[in-house]
Design a protein around this motif. Sequence first.
Motif, PDB file in Angstrom:
ATOM      1  N   GLU A 173      -7.113  32.362  43.349  1.00  0.00           N
ATOM      2  CA  GLU A 173      -5.970  32.563  44.231  1.00  0.00           C
ATOM      3  C   GLU A 173      -4.884  33.418  43.579  1.00  0.00           C
ATOM      4  O   GLU A 173      -4.278  34.272  44.239  1.00  0.00           O
ATOM      5  N   ASN A 174      -4.614  33.191  42.303  1.00  0.00           N
ATOM      6  CA  ASN A 174      -3.535  33.955  41.654  1.00  0.00           C
ATOM      7  C   ASN A 174      -4.054  35.078  40.752  1.00  0.00           C
ATOM      8  O   ASN A 174      -3.279  35.693  40.024  1.00  0.00           O
ATOM      9  N   LEU A 175      -5.374  35.337  40.805  1.00  0.00           N
ATOM     10  CA  LEU A 175      -5.950  36.393  39.961  1.00  0.00           C
ATOM     11  C   LEU A 175      -5.327  37.761  40.240  1.00  0.00           C
ATOM     12  O   LEU A 175      -5.023  38.488  39.283  1.00  0.00           O
ATOM     13  N   PRO A 176      -5.114  38.181  41.510  1.00  0.00           N
ATOM     14  CA  PRO A 176      -4.474  39.484  41.730  1.00  0.00           C
ATOM     15  C   PRO A 176      -3.101  39.579  41.075  1.00  0.00           C
ATOM     16  O   PRO A 176      -2.740  40.626  40.520  1.00  0.00           O
ATOM     17  N   GLN A 177      -2.320  38.499  41.137  1.00  0.00           N
ATOM     18  CA  GLN A 177      -1.003  38.507  40.506  1.00  0.00           C
ATOM     19  C   GLN A 177      -1.138  38.612  38.989  1.00  0.00           C
ATOM     20  O   GLN A 177      -0.376  39.347  38.329  1.00  0.00           O
TER      21      GLN A 177
ATOM     22  N   GLY B 248       4.432  30.909  31.801  1.00  0.00           N
ATOM     23  CA  GLY B 248       3.066  31.389  31.970  1.00  0.00           C
ATOM     24  C   GLY B 248       2.041  30.631  31.159  1.00  0.00           C
ATOM     25  O   GLY B 248       0.855  30.592  31.527  1.00  0.00           O
ATOM     26  N   LEU B 249       2.455  30.025  30.057  1.00  0.00           N
ATOM     27  CA  LEU B 249       1.529  29.270  29.224  1.00  0.00           C
ATOM     28  C   LEU B 249       0.979  28.046  29.949  1.00  0.00           C
ATOM     29  O   LEU B 249      -0.073  27.523  29.573  1.00  0.00           O
ATOM     30  N   ASP B 250       1.664  27.612  31.000  1.00  0.00           N
ATOM     31  CA  ASP B 250       1.232  26.423  31.741  1.00  0.00           C
ATOM     32  C   ASP B 250       0.581  26.766  33.076  1.00  0.00           C
ATOM     33  O   ASP B 250       0.200  25.861  33.829  1.00  0.00           O
ATOM     34  N   VAL B 251       0.457  28.070  33.392  1.00  0.00           N
ATOM     35  CA  VAL B 251      -0.126  28.481  34.664  1.00  0.00           C
ATOM     36  C   VAL B 251      -1.533  29.023  34.422  1.00  0.00           C
ATOM     37  O   VAL B 251      -1.700  30.084  33.818  1.00  0.00           O
ATOM     38  N   GLU B 252      -2.539  28.301  34.882  1.00  0.00           N
ATOM     39  CA  GLU B 252      -3.917  28.729  34.677  1.00  0.00           C
ATOM     40  C   GLU B 252      -4.308  29.762  35.729  1.00  0.00           C
ATOM     41  O   GLU B 252      -3.874  29.697  36.887  1.00  0.00           O
ATOM     42  N   VAL B 253      -5.135  30.722  35.311  1.00  0.00           N
ATOM     43  CA  VAL B 253      -5.588  31.777  36.218  1.00  0.00           C
ATOM     44  C   VAL B 253      -6.707  31.241  37.099  1.00  0.00           C
ATOM     45  O   VAL B 253      -7.698  30.698  36.609  1.00  0.00           O
ATOM     46  N   THR B 254      -6.545  31.408  38.410  1.00  0.00           N
ATOM     47  CA  THR B 254      -7.553  31.012  39.387  1.00  0.00           C
ATOM     48  C   THR B 254      -7.843  32.201  40.300  1.00  0.00           C
ATOM     49  O   THR B 254      -7.183  33.244  40.210  1.00  0.00           O
TER      50      THR B 254
ATOM     51  N   CYS C 155      -7.906  30.525  30.545  1.00  0.00           N
ATOM     52  CA  CYS C 155      -7.182  31.779  30.785  1.00  0.00           C
ATOM     53  C   CYS C 155      -5.884  31.464  31.504  1.00  0.00           C
ATOM     54  O   CYS C 155      -5.892  30.928  32.629  1.00  0.00           O
ATOM     55  N   TYR C 156      -4.764  31.772  30.862  1.00  0.00           N
ATOM     56  CA  TYR C 156      -3.448  31.468  31.429  1.00  0.00           C
ATOM     57  C   TYR C 156      -2.648  32.758  31.594  1.00  0.00           C
ATOM     58  O   TYR C 156      -3.088  33.846  31.185  1.00  0.00           O
ATOM     59  N   PHE C 157      -1.471  32.650  32.165  1.00  0.00           N
ATOM     60  CA  PHE C 157      -0.611  33.816  32.391  1.00  0.00           C
ATOM     61  C   PHE C 157       0.088  34.212  31.089  1.00  0.00           C
ATOM     62  O   PHE C 157       1.303  34.172  30.952  1.00  0.00           O
ATOM     63  N   ILE C 158      -0.742  34.592  30.121  1.00  0.00           N
ATOM     64  CA  ILE C 158      -0.269  35.084  28.832  1.00  0.00           C
ATOM     65  C   ILE C 158      -1.037  36.350  28.495  1.00  0.00           C
ATOM     66  O   ILE C 158      -2.084  36.632  29.088  1.00  0.00           O
ATOM     67  N   TYR C 159      -0.501  37.128  27.558  1.00  0.00           N
ATOM     68  CA  TYR C 159      -1.207  38.323  27.112  1.00  0.00           C
ATOM     69  C   TYR C 159      -2.466  37.899  26.365  1.00  0.00           C
ATOM     70  O   TYR C 159      -2.400  37.074  25.442  1.00  0.00           O
ATOM     71  N   PRO C 160      -3.658  38.414  26.721  1.00  0.00           N
ATOM     72  CA  PRO C 160      -4.917  37.918  26.155  1.00  0.00           C
ATOM     73  C   PRO C 160      -4.982  37.932  24.633  1.00  0.00           C
ATOM     74  O   PRO C 160      -5.614  37.057  24.031  1.00  0.00           O
ATOM     75  N   ALA C 161      -4.335  38.902  23.984  1.00  0.00           N
ATOM     76  CA  ALA C 161      -4.438  39.020  22.528  1.00  0.00           C
ATOM     77  C   ALA C 161      -3.335  38.281  21.787  1.00  0.00           C
ATOM     78  O   ALA C 161      -3.370  38.213  20.555  1.00  0.00           O
ATOM     79  N   ASP C 162      -2.353  37.725  22.511  1.00  0.00           N
ATOM     80  CA  ASP C 162      -1.235  37.058  21.843  1.00  0.00           C
ATOM     81  C   ASP C 162      -0.697  35.940  22.743  1.00  0.00           C
ATOM     82  O   ASP C 162       0.049  36.206  23.694  1.00  0.00           O
TER      83      ASP C 162
ATOM     84  N   LEU D 256       0.336  41.619  36.613  1.00  0.00           N
ATOM     85  CA  LEU D 256       1.293  41.363  35.541  1.00  0.00           C
ATOM     86  C   LEU D 256       0.765  41.816  34.186  1.00  0.00           C
ATOM     87  O   LEU D 256       1.500  42.403  33.386  1.00  0.00           O
ATOM     88  N   VAL D 257      -0.514  41.556  33.909  1.00  0.00           N
ATOM     89  CA  VAL D 257      -1.053  41.929  32.603  1.00  0.00           C
ATOM     90  C   VAL D 257      -1.179  43.451  32.477  1.00  0.00           C
ATOM     91  O   VAL D 257      -0.970  44.022  31.391  1.00  0.00           O
ATOM     92  N   CYS D 258      -1.486  44.147  33.578  1.00  0.00           N
ATOM     93  CA  CYS D 258      -1.525  45.616  33.548  1.00  0.00           C
ATOM     94  C   CYS D 258      -0.122  46.182  33.329  1.00  0.00           C
ATOM     95  O   CYS D 258       0.053  47.136  32.564  1.00  0.00           O
TER      96      CYS D 258
END
Length: 585
Positions: free
Chosen positions: A396-400, A388-394, A372-379, A404-406
Motif C-alpha cells: 500500500e505505501n510502496l509507491p510513497q 520512518g524507522l517505525d513505518v514498515e514498507v507494504t 524494510c522500513y522508511f529509512i535509507y537502505p544503506a544507513d 521518498l527514497v529516490c
Amino acid sequence: DRRRGLEGEEGGGMKAQESVSSNADEQLLGPVDVVGSSGYLGKEAQTVQCLLLLLEQLSRLQSWMSAEPITWQNASLADKLSGALKSPVIVAAGLLPKWCRHVALNFSLLLPRCVREHLFYCTAFGVSRAVHAIQEHDSQSTINGVTSPTGERGGGRGRSVSNGGAVGMLRKERMKIGREPVLKYAERVMKMHAGHRSVLDIAFRGERGFGLGVTAEWYSLVAGKLQCPLENQKVRMWHPGYDAMDDQEYEEEGKPHKPLVMSGGLYPSVLAPDAEENSQILRRFRLLGALVAQALQDRHVFPLILSKAFIKAVMGLPLLLEDLMDVSALGSVPKFIQRMQELVERLTAIPAEKRCDPSVISELSEEIPMGCYFIYPADPSIELQPGGLDVEVTLENLPQYVELVCDWLLRRSIEKQVAAFRAGFLEVGTMALDLLHLFSPEEVQHLVAGDSDVMWCPATASVAGSSTRYESEMEALHRLLVPQHGYTRTDPTFNLLVQALARMGPADRRKFLSFATGCPHLPPGGLAALQPPLTVMRRSDNDQDLTTTSTCFRYVKLPAYSSLEVLEERLQYSMANSAGLIDMS
C-alpha cells in the motif's frame, strides 16, 4: 544541408538570425523559435529547428537503432563555427553570431568535441583568455601543418603566434608555498587567487624549480590528498571504496596511500544529520570546485575522477536512477530501488478487479524484503520521513516509499555538496559553469581529469589482441616523442625507450607521466595533445647514470643505455625515487 536559417552572415539567414530571442545565449536547454520576418524564410528556419530536434532525439535512441556507432557530426557546420572563432576581435567583443552558442549548447551532437572545446575556451574565461585561446589554437594548427582548426587541447602557455601576430602574453601570478599540509595551503592559494585572470604558478619553498611542471605536480598532490582514504576517514567527502584501516599497507600516516579509485568515479558521501564535520566537508567541496575551475582555466589536468552522476548534478541536470548504476561506491542501493520501482509498475498494471486477489497480493508482497522500513537502505540512521524507522514498507505505501527514497538518493543526499562545489567553481569561472553544457557529463569528466588509463594510442582501446595494441602504441610513441640533442628517431636508445614505454602497464605509465610531466594522467586528446611534447635528450653514455626530467619543458634526459633491461631498471629506479624533489638542472 540547407543552413540559411542558421547562418547569420549570409542573405536571408540574417533575417532569421535577427529575430532570435535576445535571451538565446542564456537558454541552455530547449528549442528557440527561429522565425524570420519573411514567411518563407521563417518556415525554413522552423524546419531546420525541427530537424535538429529530431536528430537529437534519434541520437538518444541510437543504441536501440543500431549496434554500430552512428556519427551525427556535421563537418560543414563545424567548419562554419570554427571559422567564426578565428577572429580575436569578434570573439573578444562578444559579436559571435548567436547561432554558434545556441547550436553548440543545444545540439552538441552535430559538432566534434574539439570544436566545442575551442568554443568553451574562447568564451568561458574572459577576454584575455579568449584571445590567448585563439592564438594558441592557430599556433598549434600551424605547428601541426593543419590549415583548419585541429581542436585538440593546445594547453601550453608559451609564446603565441597567430596569423595576425600575437596580441600579448597572459600574466602569471607565482605563489610560493610549502608541500605540507597540502589542503591547508590549497585553501590559502585559492582564497587569494580565485577570481584573478592571471595564470596560477606554484613554487615550493626550499626548492628551486618552478613553472608548468611544478604547478601540474601541485594539482596532482592536492587531488591525491582529496582522494586519500585516511583523509577521507577524517573528513568524509566520498563514499569509501574500502576501509583503509583494514589494509596494513596503508595504515601508517607516513606511508604512501592508495587513492580512492572506484569504477564510475567518486560520489559524495551522505552528510550525517547535524554533524559538526559537515561544515568542514562542505568547505572541502567548495575548495574542490574552485580547484577544478582554476585547472580548467589554466588548462591543467586535475587528476581526480568524479562520477558522471555528480558532474551531471553540478551541471544542474536532473539525476535519474540509471545515472547511478555504474557508481560502484553506492553498492547495490540503486539496483534495489530499481527493483522496487519495477514492482510499483507491475502493481499499477494489475487490473482493479484482481488487486483484491490474495494470491496476487501475497506473491507481490514477497518481493519486498523483510524488515524494510522508511529509512535509507544503506544507513538506518537516515529516516525518509519523521518516524520512518517505525513505518514498515507494504504494497500500500510502496509507491510513497519509492518516491521518498529516490528523492533522497537523487537530490537531498547530495544537494548541499553540489551547491558548495558550484559556489567554489563560480568564484573562478562565472560563465564557465553554464558553458559546461557544451559537453556531456562524460566529456566533462574527461576534460577535467584527462586520460587515467594512459593509452599511448587511444584508437587501440577497442582493438582485440595485445600484440596489435603493442605495435600500434609503439608506432604512436615513435611518432609523438621528439628526439633532440643527441638522439634521432633511428637511434637505438630512443627506440629502446619506445619499447619500454609500450611494455608498461597502466600503473607504471602513470608513474612515468608523473616523473616526466608532474601529472599522472594524459590530457584530453592523449599524448598528441601534450604541450609542449615529450622530448628525449641524450644525457650521457654511462649505464650507471640515472634518467632525469625537466617537467616544465617535458624533457626526458636519457643516458644511452646499453640494453632494454638496463634502461628499464634505471628508469624504474628514477621514477621510484624522484617523488617530492624538484630542482633546477
